[in-house]
Design a protein around this motif. Structure first.
Motif, PDB file in Angstrom:
ATOM      1  N   MET A  75       0.744  -1.284   0.198  1.00 17.40           N
ATOM      2  CA  MET A  75       0.057  -0.081   0.001  1.00 17.40           C
ATOM      3  C   MET A  75       0.870   1.284  -0.015  1.00 17.40           C
ATOM      4  SD  MET A  75      -3.436  -0.659   2.084  1.00 17.40           S
ATOM      5  CE  MET A  75      -2.931  -1.784   3.485  1.00 17.40           C
ATOM      6  N   LYS A  76       2.185   0.880   0.436  1.00 19.01           N
ATOM      7  CA  LYS A  76       2.935   2.098   0.558  1.00 19.01           C
ATOM      8  C   LYS A  76       3.365   2.647  -0.839  1.00 19.01           C
ATOM      9  CE  LYS A  76       5.231   1.506   4.966  1.00 19.01           C
ATOM     10  NZ  LYS A  76       5.083   0.280   5.615  1.00 19.01           N
ATOM     11  N   SER A  77       3.049   1.772  -1.958  1.00 13.14           N
ATOM     12  CA  SER A  77       3.441   2.603  -3.366  1.00 13.14           C
ATOM     13  C   SER A  77       2.206   3.183  -3.917  1.00 13.14           C
ATOM     14  CB  SER A  77       3.531   1.231  -4.129  1.00 13.14           C
ATOM     15  OG  SER A  77       2.339   0.513  -4.213  1.00 13.14           O
ATOM     16  N   PHE A  78       1.170   3.500  -3.142  1.00 16.20           N
ATOM     17  CA  PHE A  78      -0.009   4.345  -3.555  1.00 16.20           C
ATOM     18  C   PHE A  78       0.215   5.836  -2.797  1.00 16.20           C
ATOM     19  CE2 PHE A  78      -1.731   0.274  -4.105  1.00 16.20           C
ATOM     20  CZ  PHE A  78      -2.540   0.386  -5.295  1.00 16.20           C
ATOM     21  N   ASP A  79       0.270   6.948  -3.886  1.00 17.46           N
ATOM     22  CA  ASP A  79       0.372   7.938  -3.180  1.00 17.46           C
ATOM     23  C   ASP A  79      -0.980   8.500  -2.569  1.00 17.46           C
ATOM     24  OD1 ASP A  79       0.939  10.935  -2.682  1.00 17.46           O
ATOM     25  OD2 ASP A  79       0.533  11.622  -4.482  1.00 17.46           O
ATOM     26  N   THR A  80      -1.437   8.311  -1.254  1.00 15.91           N
ATOM     27  CA  THR A  80      -2.634   8.248  -0.895  1.00 15.91           C
ATOM     28  C   THR A  80      -2.760   9.091   0.229  1.00 15.91           C
ATOM     29  OG1 THR A  80      -3.022   6.024  -1.822  1.00 15.91           O
ATOM     30  CG2 THR A  80      -4.827   6.769  -0.130  1.00 15.91           C
ATOM     31  N   ASP A  81      -3.722   9.849   0.544  1.00 19.30           N
ATOM     32  CA  ASP A  81      -4.311  10.454   1.914  1.00 19.30           C
ATOM     33  C   ASP A  81      -5.470   9.752   2.522  1.00 19.30           C
ATOM     34  OD1 ASP A  81      -2.296  12.348   1.864  1.00 19.30           O
ATOM     35  OD2 ASP A  81      -3.339  13.940   0.711  1.00 19.30           O
ATOM     36  N   VAL A  82      -5.646   9.875   3.717  1.00 21.23           N
ATOM     37  CA  VAL A  82      -6.684   9.163   4.350  1.00 21.23           C
ATOM     38  C   VAL A  82      -7.698  10.237   5.023  1.00 21.23           C
ATOM     39  CG1 VAL A  82      -7.638   7.512   6.190  1.00 21.23           C
ATOM     40  CG2 VAL A  82      -5.463   7.090   4.488  1.00 21.23           C
ATOM     41  N   ILE A  83      -8.899  10.168   4.726  1.00 23.88           N
ATOM     42  CA  ILE A  83      -9.827  11.006   5.743  1.00 23.88           C
ATOM     43  C   ILE A  83     -10.814  10.040   6.384  1.00 23.88           C
ATOM     44  CG2 ILE A  83     -11.892  12.505   5.540  1.00 23.88           C
ATOM     45  CD1 ILE A  83     -11.165  13.636   2.910  1.00 23.88           C
ATOM     46  N   ILE A  84     -10.564  10.376   7.943  1.00 29.57           N
ATOM     47  CA  ILE A  84     -11.503   9.885   9.029  1.00 29.57           C
ATOM     48  C   ILE A  84     -12.580  10.783   9.464  1.00 29.57           C
ATOM     49  CG2 ILE A  84     -11.262   8.286  11.136  1.00 29.57           C
ATOM     50  CD1 ILE A  84      -9.532   6.912   9.500  1.00 29.57           C
ATOM     51  N   LEU A  85     -13.719  10.174   9.209  1.00 27.31           N
ATOM     52  CA  LEU A  85     -14.784  11.069   9.645  1.00 27.31           C
ATOM     53  C   LEU A  85     -15.068  10.602  10.870  1.00 27.31           C
ATOM     54  CD1 LEU A  85     -16.725  10.556   6.436  1.00 27.31           C
ATOM     55  CD2 LEU A  85     -15.482  12.686   7.277  1.00 27.31           C
ATOM     56  N   ALA A  86     -15.073  11.583  12.135  1.00 28.04           N
ATOM     57  CA  ALA A  86     -15.265  11.603  13.328  1.00 28.04           C
ATOM     58  C   ALA A  86     -16.101  12.428  13.936  1.00 28.04           C
ATOM     59  CB  ALA A  86     -13.903  11.213  14.065  1.00 28.04           C
ATOM     60  N   ALA A  87     -16.733  13.339  13.078  1.00 33.66           N
ATOM     61  CA  ALA A  87     -17.689  14.509  13.716  1.00 33.66           C
ATOM     62  C   ALA A  87     -19.186  14.055  14.157  1.00 33.66           C
ATOM     63  CB  ALA A  87     -17.651  15.550  12.637  1.00 33.66           C
ATOM     64  N   GLY A  88     -19.492  12.840  14.050  1.00 38.91           N
ATOM     65  CA  GLY A  88     -20.689  12.585  14.446  1.00 38.91           C
ATOM     66  C   GLY A  88     -20.877  12.615  15.914  1.00 38.91           C
ATOM     67  N   LYS A  89     -22.356  12.702  16.299  1.00 38.61           N
ATOM     68  CA  LYS A  89     -22.555  12.933  17.797  1.00 38.61           C
ATOM     69  C   LYS A  89     -22.689  11.569  18.259  1.00 38.61           C
ATOM     70  CE  LYS A  89     -24.332  17.529  17.478  1.00 38.61           C
ATOM     71  NZ  LYS A  89     -24.204  17.819  16.050  1.00 38.61           N
ATOM     72  N   GLY A  90     -23.096  10.530  17.561  1.00 40.36           N
ATOM     73  CA  GLY A  90     -23.192   9.261  18.184  1.00 40.36           C
ATOM     74  C   GLY A  90     -24.465   9.144  19.059  1.00 40.36           C
ATOM     75  N   THR A  91     -25.462  10.104  18.569  1.00 35.24           N
ATOM     76  CA  THR A  91     -26.656   9.701  19.615  1.00 35.24           C
ATOM     77  C   THR A  91     -27.402   8.522  19.741  1.00 35.24           C
ATOM     78  OG1 THR A  91     -27.162  11.936  18.405  1.00 35.24           O
ATOM     79  CG2 THR A  91     -28.817  11.269  19.856  1.00 35.24           C
ATOM     80  N   ARG A  92     -27.258   7.683  18.739  1.00 32.82           N
ATOM     81  CA  ARG A  92     -27.865   6.428  18.726  1.00 32.82           C
ATOM     82  C   ARG A  92     -26.991   5.407  19.705  1.00 32.82           C
ATOM     83  NH1 ARG A  92     -28.667   5.075  12.200  1.00 32.82           N
ATOM     84  NH2 ARG A  92     -26.743   6.730  12.563  1.00 32.82           N
ATOM     85  N   ALA A  93     -25.960   5.964  20.027  1.00 35.23           N
ATOM     86  CA  ALA A  93     -24.976   4.879  20.848  1.00 35.23           C
ATOM     87  C   ALA A  93     -25.495   5.259  22.175  1.00 35.23           C
ATOM     88  CB  ALA A  93     -23.618   5.256  20.646  1.00 35.23           C
ATOM     89  N   GLY A  94     -26.230   6.209  22.708  1.00 36.53           N
ATOM     90  CA  GLY A  94     -26.719   6.603  23.920  1.00 36.53           C
ATOM     91  C   GLY A  94     -25.620   6.856  25.095  1.00 36.53           C
ATOM     92  N   LEU A  95     -24.406   7.229  24.663  1.00 38.02           N
ATOM     93  CA  LEU A  95     -23.301   7.419  25.468  1.00 38.02           C
ATOM     94  C   LEU A  95     -23.197   8.656  26.154  1.00 38.02           C
ATOM     95  CD1 LEU A  95     -20.440   6.051  23.565  1.00 38.02           C
ATOM     96  CD2 LEU A  95     -21.563   4.936  25.321  1.00 38.02           C
ATOM     97  N   GLY A  96     -23.789   9.632  25.503  1.00 35.13           N
ATOM     98  CA  GLY A  96     -24.072  11.163  25.987  1.00 35.13           C
ATOM     99  C   GLY A  96     -22.719  11.905  25.547  1.00 35.13           C
ATOM    100  N   TYR A  97     -21.797  11.135  24.775  1.00 37.71           N
ATOM    101  CA  TYR A  97     -20.724  11.820  23.923  1.00 37.71           C
ATOM    102  C   TYR A  97     -20.194  11.304  22.926  1.00 37.71           C
ATOM    103  CZ  TYR A  97     -18.226   7.788  26.388  1.00 37.71           C
ATOM    104  OH  TYR A  97     -17.745   6.429  26.529  1.00 37.71           O
ATOM    105  N   ASN A  98     -19.345  11.421  22.153  1.00 38.89           N
ATOM    106  CA  ASN A  98     -19.137  11.268  20.938  1.00 38.89           C
ATOM    107  C   ASN A  98     -18.471   9.535  21.053  1.00 38.89           C
ATOM    108  OD1 ASN A  98     -18.029  10.589  18.365  1.00 38.89           O
ATOM    109  ND2 ASN A  98     -17.001  12.466  18.021  1.00 38.89           N
ATOM    110  N   LYS A  99     -19.346   8.744  20.180  1.00 35.00           N
ATOM    111  CA  LYS A  99     -18.871   7.232  20.385  1.00 35.00           C
ATOM    112  C   LYS A  99     -17.300   7.194  19.908  1.00 35.00           C
ATOM    113  CE  LYS A  99     -20.832   6.226  16.115  1.00 35.00           C
ATOM    114  NZ  LYS A  99     -22.063   5.886  15.130  1.00 35.00           N
ATOM    115  N   MET A 100     -16.643   8.042  19.260  1.00 33.37           N
ATOM    116  CA  MET A 100     -15.312   7.792  18.629  1.00 33.37           C
ATOM    117  C   MET A 100     -14.553   7.808  19.975  1.00 33.37           C
ATOM    118  SD  MET A 100     -15.546   7.741  15.523  1.00 33.37           S
ATOM    119  CE  MET A 100     -17.237   8.269  14.676  1.00 33.37           C
ATOM    120  N   LEU A 101     -14.838   8.538  20.957  1.00 29.63           N
ATOM    121  CA  LEU A 101     -14.079   8.481  22.249  1.00 29.63           C
ATOM    122  C   LEU A 101     -14.337   7.243  22.975  1.00 29.63           C
ATOM    123  CD1 LEU A 101     -14.556  12.098  22.849  1.00 29.63           C
ATOM    124  CD2 LEU A 101     -12.852  11.081  21.462  1.00 29.63           C
ATOM    125  N   PHE A 102     -15.250   6.337  22.799  1.00 24.21           N
ATOM    126  CA  PHE A 102     -15.520   5.272  23.449  1.00 24.21           C
ATOM    127  C   PHE A 102     -14.227   4.301  23.846  1.00 24.21           C
ATOM    128  CE2 PHE A 102     -17.202   0.922  24.390  1.00 24.21           C
ATOM    129  CZ  PHE A 102     -17.965   1.130  25.392  1.00 24.21           C
TER     130      PHE A 102
END
Ligand code: MG
Length: 368
Positions: free
Chosen positions: A1-28
């Motif tokens: 994979m190193k041979s590809f000139d590639t950037d990665v975007i990770i989407l972490a801006a959701g609120k995660g309401t359905r996870a019912g944590l009261g905070y962003n599920k990315m931080l779980f």
């Protein structure tokens, strides 16, 4: 994979309401790592990773990756499409992988398939054939769809950067995913191999399955009711002609909750930690004791608190929301995770005769 000139975007801006944590599920915390750290770890071969986050979580996410020079943290938007638009401004590589922060189980094969497809076709959209029967409901009429033609789309979704940037330039508005933007702009998205393991963590059961260690604790306490004492329950001072007797403020509910917490955290009980012959604890606010207990078990994080107070009088229902708030603040948890009920004993026994009150609690913890 190193041979590809590639950037990665990770989407972490959701609120995660359905996870019912009261905070962003990315931080779980999934055990050793948060959901987001685990997801980012799947892209260790790439030189630049752009994380789109909400302003509320930005500082925490920046500190999570402070020593990783590959990471750029940028503001996301109110919707997925807006987050991608913002993140694309940082992309300069030939290819860009767009991936949901909430899919921490993506593997190297899925990523490589998606990249190879992007190289050959301009796009590689990870997808799996539907394992469920699919129906369309329209005007009250249900029509079956040929399942062989139905695919469930996941991420990563990889594109030639110039193409997906031009697609986002051409199309305005919000869309379910990047392949839809690509399609609406007149391009033909190409599918690549996904996996049923590449799930998007959405519901609480997704988060609590797998590697986390759970603990359950039970607590029970009784105090005598006497005249001339304040009645303190769950940290709330309740007007009543009698109050609970004890060395501390005798908050029977707080004691049951503290004992349940200590039990779940495999620590000695409240009577051992805070003896009733120690003057330091005389008339002390029981929440100070609870906070000390929480301090001494920092490895654990609260998932739920359930408690019952048994009292013949007075009516406790009006005070329960304030009690829940007090515990939520002590445990640094959402109020949704704190549930308190009250019962009488129909005039029977110590509680019914109004010579005492009792409280029970069950607490669930997971290791941070
Ligand atoms: Mg007690």
């Amino acid at each position: 994979m190193k041979s590809f000139d590639t950037d990665v975007i990770i989407l972490a801006a959701g609120k995660g309401t359905r996870a019912g944590l009261g905070y962003n599920k990315m931080l779980f915390n999934l055990g050793e790592l948060t959901v987001l750290q685990k997801t980012v770890g799947c892209f260790s071969d790439f030189k630049r990773i752009i994380i789109a986050t909400s302003p509320d979580d930005r500082q925490q996410i920046e500190s999570m990756f402070f020593d990783d020079a590959r990471i750029i943290v940028t503001d996301g938007g109110e919707t997925r499409s807006r987050s991608v638009r913002n993140a694309l401004k940082h992309v300069s590589a030939e290819f860009v992988i767009i991936h949901d922060g909430a899919r921490p189980y993506v593997n190297e094969k899925i990523i490589l398939d998606s990249l190879i497809s992007a190289k050959e076709n301009g796009s590689g959209i990870a997808a799996v054939p539907s394992t469920n029967a699919v129906k369309i409901l329209s005007d009250g009429k249900l029509t079956s769809v040929n399942r062989d033609k139905v695919f469930i789309v996941q991420t990563p979704q990889t594109f030639t950067s110039a193409l997906i940037k031009s697609a986002y330039d051409k199309v305005s508005g919000d869309f379910a995913d990047d392949s839809e933007v690509f399609e609406k702009a007149g391009f033909t998205p190409a599918l690549s191999g996904g996996s049923l393991d590449n799930i998007k963590l959405t519901a609480p059961s997704d988060l609590y399955s797998g590697t986390t260690e759970y603990k359950i604790g039970i607590g029970y306490d009784v105090h005598q009711l006497v005249e001339g004492r304040r009645l303190i329950l769950g940290g709330v001072d309740i007007p009543h002609y009698k109050g609970l007797l004890g060395h501390s403020d005798a908050d029977v509910l707080c004691h049951a909750v503290t004992d349940a917490f200590l039990s779940a955290a495999s620590l000695p009980d409240i009577g051992v930690l805070f003896p009733d012959n120690d003057d330091r604890f005389k008339d002390i606010d029981s929440f100070i004791l609870l906070n000390k207990a929480i301090e001494s078990a920092k490895d654990y994080k609260i998932l739920s608190v359930s408690a019952v107070v048994a009292a013949q009088k007075p009516k406790l229902a009006p005070h329960i929301p304030t009690m829940r708030k007090r515990f939520a603040s002590a445990f640094n948890s959402s109020i949704d995770n704190i549930n308190i009920s009250a019962t009488t004993t129909e005039g029977l026994g110590i509680v019914g005769e109004e010579s005492g009150m009792a409280a029970f609690s069950i607490i669930t913890l997971c290791r941070r």
